[in-house]
Design a protein around this motif. Structure first.
Motif, short mmCIF file in Angstrom:
data_model
loop_
_atom_site.label_atom_id
_atom_site.label_comp_id
_atom_site.label_asym_id
_atom_site.label_seq_id
_atom_site.Cartn_x
_atom_site.Cartn_y
_atom_site.Cartn_z
N VAL A 119 -9.10 -54.08 42.70
CA VAL A 119 -10.12 -53.67 41.73
C VAL A 119 -11.22 -52.81 42.35
O VAL A 119 -12.10 -52.35 41.65
N ARG A 120 -11.14 -52.57 43.63
CA ARG A 120 -12.14 -51.70 44.27
C ARG A 120 -12.19 -50.31 43.64
O ARG A 120 -13.23 -49.68 43.60
N VAL B 49 -21.05 -51.18 21.65
CA VAL B 49 -20.56 -52.53 21.87
C VAL B 49 -21.29 -53.06 23.10
O VAL B 49 -21.38 -52.36 24.11
N VAL B 50 -21.79 -54.28 23.01
CA VAL B 50 -22.46 -54.91 24.14
C VAL B 50 -21.50 -55.92 24.77
O VAL B 50 -20.96 -56.78 24.08
N THR B 51 -21.31 -55.78 26.07
CA THR B 51 -20.38 -56.62 26.81
C THR B 51 -21.11 -57.31 27.96
O THR B 51 -21.81 -56.64 28.72
N PRO B 52 -20.96 -58.63 28.09
CA PRO B 52 -21.54 -59.30 29.26
C PRO B 52 -20.66 -59.06 30.48
O PRO B 52 -19.44 -59.24 30.42
N SER C 241 -10.00 -52.93 30.73
CA SER C 241 -11.27 -53.29 30.09
C SER C 241 -11.73 -52.18 29.17
O SER C 241 -11.86 -51.02 29.59
N LYS C 242 -12.00 -52.53 27.93
CA LYS C 242 -12.45 -51.52 26.97
C LYS C 242 -13.79 -50.93 27.39
O LYS C 242 -14.01 -49.73 27.27
N TRP C 243 -14.70 -51.76 27.89
CA TRP C 243 -16.00 -51.23 28.30
C TRP C 243 -15.82 -50.22 29.43
O TRP C 243 -16.50 -49.20 29.46
N TYR C 244 -14.90 -50.49 30.34
CA TYR C 244 -14.65 -49.58 31.45
C TYR C 244 -14.14 -48.22 30.93
O TYR C 244 -14.60 -47.17 31.37
N GLY D 256 -27.68 -50.03 42.02
CA GLY D 256 -26.89 -50.93 41.20
C GLY D 256 -25.42 -50.55 41.19
O GLY D 256 -25.07 -49.37 41.26
N TYR D 257 -24.57 -51.58 41.11
CA TYR D 257 -23.12 -51.37 41.05
C TYR D 257 -22.53 -52.34 40.03
O TYR D 257 -22.97 -53.48 39.91
N ILE D 258 -21.51 -51.86 39.33
CA ILE D 258 -20.71 -52.70 38.46
C ILE D 258 -19.25 -52.45 38.80
O ILE D 258 -18.90 -51.43 39.38
N ARG D 259 -18.42 -53.42 38.42
CA ARG D 259 -17.01 -53.31 38.77
C ARG D 259 -16.20 -53.95 37.64
O ARG D 259 -16.55 -55.01 37.16
N SER D 260 -15.13 -53.30 37.27
CA SER D 260 -14.25 -53.85 36.25
C SER D 260 -13.22 -54.76 36.92
O SER D 260 -12.28 -54.27 37.54
#
Length: 124
Positions: free
Chosen positions: A108-109, A25-28, A48-51, A38-42
């Motif tokens: 959310v940290r 599944v591709v999620t923006p 979040s399903k992607w998380y 690089g960092y991402i955060r939910s």
């Protein structure tokens, strides 16, 4: 590295995560770079399903048109880095005030993840 360039220059990145049945599944989402990492955060935490998929596999792929950047993703529990990630989000997404406020909130940290390229970028 091409994946870091992609995360730096792209406002909304495309993250492909693996389904349990082998599909993807591709999620923006939003992503930032701090000191070349690089960092991402939910912003929605564990809902979040992607998380949840990333937590299950520890891997994902960023998709930039025809390019695919496979990465390992690990949760981060480092307060100074989290503060720097907050500032990177504020700088990159300042025009998205409402959503930005959620993504830099203290609650959310715990859903901040470090992105590590899995393979050298052949096209980078």
């Amino acid at each position: 590295m091409a994946v870091i360039d992609y995360l730096t220059r792209t406002k909304t990145v495309h993250l492909a995560t693996e389904l349990a049945n082998g599909g993807e599944v591709v999620t923006p989402i939003w992503a930032v770079v701090v000191d070349g990492v690089g960092y991402i955060r939910s912003g929605y935490g564990p809902q979040s399903k992607w998380y949840r998929r990333v937590r299950r596999t520890g891997r994902a792929t960023f998709i930039d048109g025809p390019r695919r950047y496979p990465v390992a993703i690990e949760n981060l529990n480092d307060d100074p880095v989290n503060r720097a990630v907050d500032e990177a989000y504020r700088a990159k997404y300042r025009w998205q005030f409402g959503a930005l406020r959620q993504v830099v909130s203290p609650r959310v940290r715990a859903y901040t993840m470090r992105v590590e390229p899995l393979t050298p970028d052949a096209d980078g």
